[in-house]
Design a protein around this motif. Structure first.
Motif, PDB file in Angstrom:
ATOM      1  N   LEU A 164      -6.393   5.452  -1.729  1.00 16.02           N
ATOM      2  CA  LEU A 164      -6.007   4.334  -0.874  1.00 16.02           C
ATOM      3  C   LEU A 164      -4.848   4.756   0.019  1.00 16.02           C
ATOM      4  O   LEU A 164      -3.856   5.303  -0.454  1.00 16.02           O
ATOM      5  N   TYR A 182     -15.062   5.213  -2.054  1.00 12.81           N
ATOM      6  CA  TYR A 182     -15.310   4.796  -3.438  1.00 12.81           C
ATOM      7  C   TYR A 182     -16.715   5.232  -3.849  1.00 12.81           C
ATOM      8  O   TYR A 182     -17.545   5.573  -2.994  1.00 12.81           O
ATOM      9  N   MET A 192     -10.179   3.394   2.125  1.00  9.66           N
ATOM     10  CA  MET A 192     -10.449   4.201   0.933  1.00  9.66           C
ATOM     11  C   MET A 192     -11.920   4.564   0.898  1.00  9.66           C
ATOM     12  O   MET A 192     -12.763   3.902   1.511  1.00  9.66           O
ATOM     13  N   GLU A 248      -6.519   1.540  -7.737  1.00  6.98           N
ATOM     14  CA  GLU A 248      -6.507   2.884  -8.304  1.00  6.98           C
ATOM     15  C   GLU A 248      -6.204   2.871  -9.798  1.00  6.98           C
ATOM     16  O   GLU A 248      -6.970   3.434 -10.596  1.00  6.98           O
ATOM     17  N   ILE A 250       0.783  -1.246   0.000  1.00  9.61           N
ATOM     18  CA  ILE A 250       0.000   0.000   0.000  1.00  9.61           C
ATOM     19  C   ILE A 250       0.815   1.297   0.000  1.00  9.61           C
ATOM     20  O   ILE A 250       0.228   2.372  -0.123  1.00  9.61           O
ATOM     21  N   THR A 274     -10.932   3.825  -6.665  1.00  7.76           N
ATOM     22  CA  THR A 274     -10.659   4.875  -5.688  1.00  7.76           C
ATOM     23  C   THR A 274      -9.452   5.668  -6.134  1.00  7.76           C
ATOM     24  O   THR A 274      -8.704   5.242  -7.029  1.00  7.76           O
ATOM     25  N   VAL A 310      -2.435  -0.445  -4.581  1.00  2.18           N
ATOM     26  CA  VAL A 310      -2.620   0.841  -5.257  1.00  2.18           C
ATOM     27  C   VAL A 310      -2.741   0.613  -6.763  1.00  2.18           C
ATOM     28  O   VAL A 310      -3.629   1.181  -7.430  1.00  2.18           O
ATOM     29  N   TYR A 354      -5.627  -0.501   5.987  1.00  3.91           N
ATOM     30  CA  TYR A 354      -5.718   0.442   4.873  1.00  3.91           C
ATOM     31  C   TYR A 354      -7.186   0.759   4.633  1.00  3.91           C
ATOM     32  O   TYR A 354      -8.081  -0.008   5.008  1.00  3.91           O
TER      33      TYR A 354
END
Length: 459
Positions: free
Chosen positions: A321, A346, A344, A312, A300, A318, A308, A342
Motif C-alpha cells: 500500500l 492484491y 495497491m 496489510e 497511509i 496486500t 496500512v 493510494y
C-alpha cells in the motif's frame, strides 16, 4: 545519472550534522532565504549553506503539462527534452558533458505546473552553471533534426514506460484522466503518439518564446557560495535576457464531485489485480489543505497508518500500500486541483468487494477515532518527511520548495512557516475536512483487470 560516491558521503554527513545540531538546541530549523527579482522579471532565491563545498542551481519554468496546448498533448514533456539539444554556445549534448566533466550531476523533469532543470556541482563551478543555464534560456538551437530526434525519443519513452509496461501509467497517469472533468487536468499528460508526431518547428519556437522567458521562471541557488558575488553573476548572465508576454492562465478549476466514480482498466500485461482510490483535495494553502496533509500521514504513511494496519497487517490483502498527495512530487510543489490517492496490488483470490469493505471499515470510524494524540503523532511524521525533503538529494529538496513557492506564491520564505501551519490543525478541523473531502461522493475507484493472469488461468 549516478552521483559521485565521495560527494554523496560528504553531503549526507553534513546534512545529518546540521539537523542534529538544530534538534539538540531545541530550535526549529530555519532555511536561509534571500529573494529578489531582476528587472526582466526573473525570480531569484539564494539559500546559503556552507556545510559542504557544493552548489545547486535549479531553474523552474512556470509551465507544466497541465496547461500545454490542447492539440499537442505531451508537448511540455517533449520540450523538456529539447532543452538538452543545444543552445547559442553549447552544441547538442554539450550541456550534459559540461556538467559531468566538472564533477557534477544534472537532470530535468516535467510536472503538473512546472518544468525544472538542475545541476549539482562543486562550489567553484557555480558561475559556469549559471552561464550555461542563461545560455539556453537566451535561445535554443531549434532545428528539424533535433525535433525529429526527440519526438522519437519521447514516443519510445511512452511505449517503454506506459504502453508496454504492466501497470504502465497506473495510477499516476490514469487516475487524473478518470477522476477529473476539466481537460487541463484530465488529458493524457505523457502525450498521445499522434499529437507528438504533429508537433512542428513553429510550435517549438512559439512555445519557447512564450514560456521559457525570465519573467516566467525562478532560479534558486543553494549551497556554498558568496552571496554578493553570485548576485553579480546572475545579473551578468540573466539580466539582459528579454521578458515575454505571458498569456493569461487558463481556468483549471474542477467542479465539486457529487457521485462516486468506479471503473475498470483492462491490462494485458498485469499478472494480478490492482486498485487505486482517489479523492479531490482541498484548495492549496487552505486550513483543510493542511488537515489533509495530516490525514495522509494518519491513513497511509508509515507502518502505523490506519489503512496500512488494516489492509496489510490485519487482513493481509496486500504488502505494498502506498500513496500520497501529488504522485509527481509532494504536497507543496503543485498549483491547482490535486488528488489524494493510494493504491495497491492484491492476489486474485481476494475480491475487490473485500478490499472495499476493509477500507470502509476504517473510513466509517475515522471521525470518531481522531484525537489530539493522533494529530500529534501525524505532525511528528510530517515534520520528519518535511526535513527529509529539505535535505534530500543534497539540498535539491530545498531548491525545489524555494522555486515552487516563488513561482506559485511569490514568497519562498513560506518554506520556514510550513510546520507552523500544520500545528494549527485541530481535531474539529480534521473532522470537518473528513466530512467534505473524504465522503463517498468525492471518491474515485480505479481497478486493474489483469488479462495476463486471466489468460494463464484458462490455459
Amino acid at each position: 545519472m549516478k552521483l559521485l560516491g565521495l560527494l554523496t558521503v560528504v553531503l549526507l554527513l553534513a546534512s545529518c550534522e546540521q539537523f542534529k545540531n538544530n534538534d539538540e538546541s531545541g530550535a526549529s530549523y530555519q532555511v536561509p532565504v534571500e529573494y529578489y527579482k531582476l528587472d526582466n522579471g526573473l525570480k531569484v532565491i539564494l539559500s546559503q549553506d556552507k556545510t559542504a563545498p557544493t552548489a545547486i542551481v535549479a531553474v523552474y519554468y512556470n509551465i507544466g503539462f497541465r496547461i500545454e496546448p490542447k492539440d499537442r498533448t505531451g508537448f511540455a514533456h517533449l520540450f523538456e527534452h529539447m532543452m538538452f539539444q543545444g543552445s547559442q554556445n553549447l552544441g547538442k549534448m554539450e550541456f550534459i558533458k559540461l556538467v559531468q566533466q566538472n564533477g557534477g550531476v544534472l537532470n530535468g523533469s516535467t510536472r503538473f505546473d512546472f518544468t525544472n532543470y538542475f545541476e549539482i556541482v562543486p562550489a567553484h563551478k557555480l558561475e559556469t552553471m549559471l552561464w550555461a543555464e542563461a545560455d539556453r534560456m537566451r535561445g535554443l538551437d531549434i532545428t528539424q533534426e533535433n525535433l525529429t530526434n526527440q519526438q522519437g525519443v519521447v514516443k519510445n519513452e511512452v511505449k517503454v514506460n506506459v504502453l508496454n509496461q504492466p501497470y504502465g501509467g497506473f495510477p499516476w497517469l490514469d487516475m487524473p484522466q478518470f477522476a477529473n472533468t476539466n481537460w487541463y487536468n484530465a488529458h493524457n499528460f505523457y502525450g498521445d503518439l499522434e499529437d507528438l508526431d504533429a508537433a512542428n518547428l513553429d510550435d517549438v519556437a512559439s512555445f519557447f518564446k512564450t514560456y521559457y522567458a525570465p519573467n516566467n521562471a525562478a532560479i534558486s541557488v543553494v549551497g556554498d557560495f558568496d552571496i554578493e558575488e553570485t548576485k553579480g553573476w546572475i545579473e551578468k548572465y540573466f539580466g539582459n535576457i528579454s521578458a515575454a508576454d505571458i498569456p493569461a492562465f487558463p481556468d483549471i478549476s474542477e467542479p465539486r464531485q457529487e457521485v462516486e466514480k468506479d471503473s475498470v482498466k483492462n491490462d494485458p500485461l498485469a499478472n494480478k489485480p490492482a486498485i487505486a482510490i482517489a479523492y479531490h483535495m482541498p484548495e492549496r494553502n487552505t486550513p483543510e489543505y493542511y488537515a489533509m496533509g495530516l490525514l495522509d500521514q494518519i491513513l497511509i504513511q508509515g507502518d502505523n497508518a490506519l489503512l496500512v494496519q488494516k489492509l496489510e497487517k490485519e487482513m493481509g490483502y496486500t504488502s505494498n500500500l502506498g500513496g500520497g498527495i501529488n504522485y509527481l512530487g509532494n504536497m507543496f510543489n503543485y498549483n491547482g486541483p490535486m488528488l489524494w490517492m493510494y493504491n495497491m496490488t492484491y492476489d486474485s483470490e481476494t475480491s475487490k468487494e473485500e478490499i472495499m469493505t476493509a477500507i470502509d471499515d476504517v473510513m466509517v470510524n475515522l471521525k470518531e477515532d481522531i484525537t489530539e494524540e493522533m494529530l500529534a503523532g501525524a505532525l511528528v511524521k510530517m515534520r520528519s518527511q518535511l526535513y527529509d525533503d529539505l535535505g534530500g538529494t543534497f539540498g535539491l529538496g530545498r531548491a525545489d520548495l524555494l522555486c515552487s513557492f516563488a513561482l506559485f506564491d511569490d514568497d519562498p520564505s513560506r518554506i520556514n512557516t510550513i510546520e507552523d501551519e500544520f500545528k494549527t490543525v485541530t481535531p474539529e478541523l480534521v473532522r470537518s475536512t473528513i466530512d467534505e473531502y473524504l465522503r463517498k461522493g468525492n471518491r474515485n475507484i480505479l481497478t486493474i483487470n489483469p488479462l495476463l493472469a486471466n489468460n494463464q488461468k484458462t490455459q
